[in-house]
Design a protein around this motif. Sequence first.
Motif, PDB file in Angstrom:
ATOM      1  N   HIS B 109       0.876  -1.735  -0.155  1.00 51.90           N
ATOM      2  CA  HIS B 109      -0.095  -0.088  -0.020  1.00 51.90           C
ATOM      3  C   HIS B 109       1.275   0.909  -0.351  1.00 51.90           C
ATOM      4  N   THR B 110       2.605   1.155  -0.229  1.00 48.56           N
ATOM      5  CA  THR B 110       2.985   2.412   0.016  1.00 48.56           C
ATOM      6  C   THR B 110       2.888   3.871  -0.803  1.00 48.56           C
ATOM      7  N   TYR B 112      -0.078   4.251  -2.506  1.00 47.10           N
ATOM      8  CA  TYR B 112      -1.406   4.962  -1.816  1.00 47.10           C
ATOM      9  C   TYR B 112      -1.331   5.739  -1.102  1.00 47.10           C
ATOM     10  N   PHE B 113      -0.518   4.786   0.196  1.00 46.28           N
ATOM     11  CA  PHE B 113       0.418   6.201   1.034  1.00 46.28           C
ATOM     12  C   PHE B 113       1.066   7.292   0.697  1.00 46.28           C
ATOM     13  N   LYS B 114       1.538   7.683   0.537  1.00 45.39           N
ATOM     14  CA  LYS B 114       2.619   8.244  -0.179  1.00 45.39           C
ATOM     15  C   LYS B 114       2.202   9.007  -1.166  1.00 45.39           C
ATOM     16  N   ILE B 116      -1.458  10.147  -0.623  1.00 43.84           N
ATOM     17  CA  ILE B 116      -2.096  11.050   0.424  1.00 43.84           C
ATOM     18  C   ILE B 116      -1.226  11.370   1.232  1.00 43.84           C
ATOM     19  N   ARG B 117       0.222  10.769   1.343  1.00 44.98           N
ATOM     20  CA  ARG B 117       0.815  12.171   2.620  1.00 44.98           C
ATOM     21  C   ARG B 117       1.054  12.557   1.714  1.00 44.98           C
TER      22      ARG B 117
END
Lengths: 565, 497
Positions: B109-110, B112-114, B116-117
């Motif tokens: 999920h990295t 997607y996570f990044k 958003i971050r």
Amino acid sequence: MNVVSVIKLYISKMIEESGPGMKVLLMDKETTSIVSMVFAQSEILQKEVYLFERMDMNSREAMKHLKCITFVRPTKENVELLTQELKNPRYGQYFIYFSNVISKADIKTLAESDEQEVVREVQEFYADYIAVSPHLFSVNCVGCYQGLGWNPVHLQRSTQAVISVLLSLKKNPVIRYQGSSELARRLAENVRQSITKEVSLFDFRRTDVPPLLLILDRRGDAVTPLLNQWTYQAMVHELLGINNNRVNLADVPGISKDLQEVVMSAEHDEFYANNMYLNFGEIGSNIKELMEDFQKKTKSQQKVESIADMKAFVENYPQFKKMSGTVAKHVTMVGELSRLVASHNLLEVSETEQELSCQSDHSENLKRIRRLIGNEKVRDIDATRLVMLYALHYERHSNNDITGLVDALKKRGVSEKLTKMVYSALEFGGSKSRSYDLFDAENVRSITRKVIKGLKGVENIYTQHTPLLRETMEDLLRGKLKEAPYPYLGTVQMRERPQDVIVFMVGGTTYEESNVIQELNRTTPGVHIVLGGTTVHNFKSFLEEMKSATVGMIMKPGGSKRVIR
Amino acid sequence: MATFLGSHVVEEEEVREGLLCPICLQDLGTINQLQEHFDSVHSFEDKDVLQSLKVFLGKAKRKILNKQDSLLDGSPRSFYVDSSEPGRNQRNIYSVPSEPQEIGIITRHTDYFKKIRDTKVDRYVIETNKLLIRLDKLITDAPVDPEKRKVHEKNIVPWIADNDVKLCPSCARTFNLSRRRHHCRLCGGIMCHNCSEFLDFHYARKLLHPGVTLDVTTQEVRPTLQRRGSSSSLLSIVSTAGEPHIRVCQNCKVSLDRRDQFMEQKNSKPIIVQMYERMREHMAEVVGLLPLYFKMADALSYGETSYSLKDAQELRMKLTKLAENIDIISRKISVLGTRDEPSPSPKSLQLQGCVRYAASNFLRDNILGLPSLPSEEEFHKLQEEHRKEVHQRIQQEKQAALESRQFSPTEDPYKRNGNRQSFPHTVNQDMISVDTGWTPDSVEYSMSMDDDPMVQQMNIIRNFIKQAREAHRYDEVRTLEENLTELQQEYLKQKNS
């Protein structure tokens, strides 16, 4: 299909992905058990992981020079705690691994709290179950029945565990379940639903013979967890209790301090690995061998006279030290087991148990039970388990004397809590909950077995009983497991004989059954079976299980029940 | 391992090793070639002998190929895996062997996570960067005169008009004579004195040039940089210590502090990390050298001449030295800071203790069990024995070869030995194709041009040997030395003729 290896692979990969440098492993209560089952501390230290922290233990000391590997279950609490952690990070970098499927919304929450950009990875690694042995896993929850239905919390946890087993082993199975059990059916349906929901994850290369998931209910065979055990691992669990591979020996008289808690892990202890499935008698001779070998080495270690001796000593010292630890552990363990066997008259108790489970000589059985109840050396719980076995066996017998035996227990001074459990056992595993008559079938089977054993020689009177699971599995592997008692879920049918099988026992499995599966795996080429359960029972934990299953009911010998409102 | 790929006598005393055909003693370059040769040339010979040899060959081949594979994997462990590796000598009781378990499914999920971050983080990164640019302008050539400086500041950041703000935005109190309006020099916003923060120029410079270390005196000054009780606005330019500083609002300060912390973390390396990294380097070196040492010790203990005893001793010395260093560093780590006040927190002590524990485990597993080398005399004795043994074996094989020759009189095994000579020219190519990639540095040709090319070649090889020895490449030393002797013989032959 090796659940221990697959979890080790996952964890090694997590640690590797963070690259070189000092690391801390941040876990929750359950993932701590998952990791500690497959790795020894020294082993994981070699991978540069030097600290182990619990997510729910609040220590706020910052160590920015550490990389943090976070391995937690995707629960609400953990996401909440992790959000807090990221807002005010203690460590320099975070590599986050969830042990199961996590929602996009949760990832979004986490991403938004990572203002300092400390997170490097966010992944799902499906190591969401306890790997006990290569072919055995557990969910570590006792009391999954709630008044003979599912405890919803445990139902969800069990579903997650089964899903994670399937994903880690890359199996998209055909599902069968024990038709007589509502619990087995519900779990099967939940698993099917989860697979459909995460269909993209389950997109594996198709094999010729599809894997099979078989879900069973402990209530189909309540006899197995009642019996005393005689193989090493099962016996240790029955008499001392194995909890996450650890055995507490603090109650052993005269125990030395460093042996109060010992680790029994086949992964790290060769002697244990070689002997865990052997009979107590064989262990005795093996441990003697181990002892002698050790003494020989000690002797050679003692004479350190010349430089060459010293050199040899230094070179052999690590192995020597390791060996001395192993020897001390197993000698203590086996010593304690034999002490318990002798002081509690377990040989006679066990013989009677075996006869109760495999033969049908009512008056003889009754006589022996009465005699043993009168014997002071016999423990209360052993007396109770004999009566339970009797009750389960002779429930329908016209002349049964269950009440008489329970009275005898009471007279002996057995607590009411225990005596009541006799009726709980009847309610839990009595004939109406069994799709299969354990004892009738036993007769047919025992005749054939006796014929075979008669040819082979004397049989071991302490290991006459084989769990129902063995027969179920043999039928299954031959492609002869009947569809009516074990229906398929959905319309899929299997024509072929199954090769990869995952069996899950709702209500807990036992080491005796694990033994059976191990034996089947060893003797049947091309077949791989993995056994799982909500927990791995011994008699004590099984009592808990039955208690939570029958809580709130008043049981009468006649079998009529009434639910208290 | 040397069961079959073992040695053969070519001339009376010399021992040869390589991938020789057991029947005709022809040297084949690779295992596959050897097998091929065997199948094609000797296929019509005695069936029984052949069959057994073939099985032998197969085994050896598997062994060698495995070895190569493991080398390629970069997992030298397989050479010296010890009994501590669980599950080795088991009787198949615990674990039923099946195909090796592969890792399960992984979902990442990295990204997607990044994504958003990043959208969130970008916002304040831009904000902070803007502040930094302004800060840079503010402190470079700031006039000393307060009035001029005010103008200078206003030119860079437009100030909000006093009338627009009735209440201090952070404490919500009204402004009056005693609570006057102040402007943030970075965003132009208004707040009261009590809600102001101050940045001294040194801190500001550090923010702008994070890599540059400040001298000690200025670092001492920093702690005094706090809100002062005095309400004099003149003091807002010059601190009590005479240090120039600028007034900012709390929001700007938070953004700048965050950046400072971030840069600090990025650039600073605590002492424990430095020591730890050095220790790990030593460990990596040990792990790199161990397999070679095991191979050497093994060969020497059988009296084989493939490595020289001196080289092995040197390597052993080096390993011991490294081990000593690891021991010393880890011990230092374990007591790091224990003499200081305040002593390190229990957590850091735990960490230090664990590092030490892991290091001593490492030493115990890897160095303590180091096989010893034979002494000079022992080695000579072993060599003698080995030679005898080899000799015997060769006699037997000769016998077998003689017998087989009776079946195939056309084949003369010794005739083929002549093919072996073409070494001097291939040396360089060999060096390049070595699996782990060691090559000698290019050699300066300092010798006079009229030298005999043979002598030149010999000198080059001598040079190579020296380099290889320095780099602990004993395998190469061996091949090179072989080449050298061959060359020398050839040279002598030429001279004599």
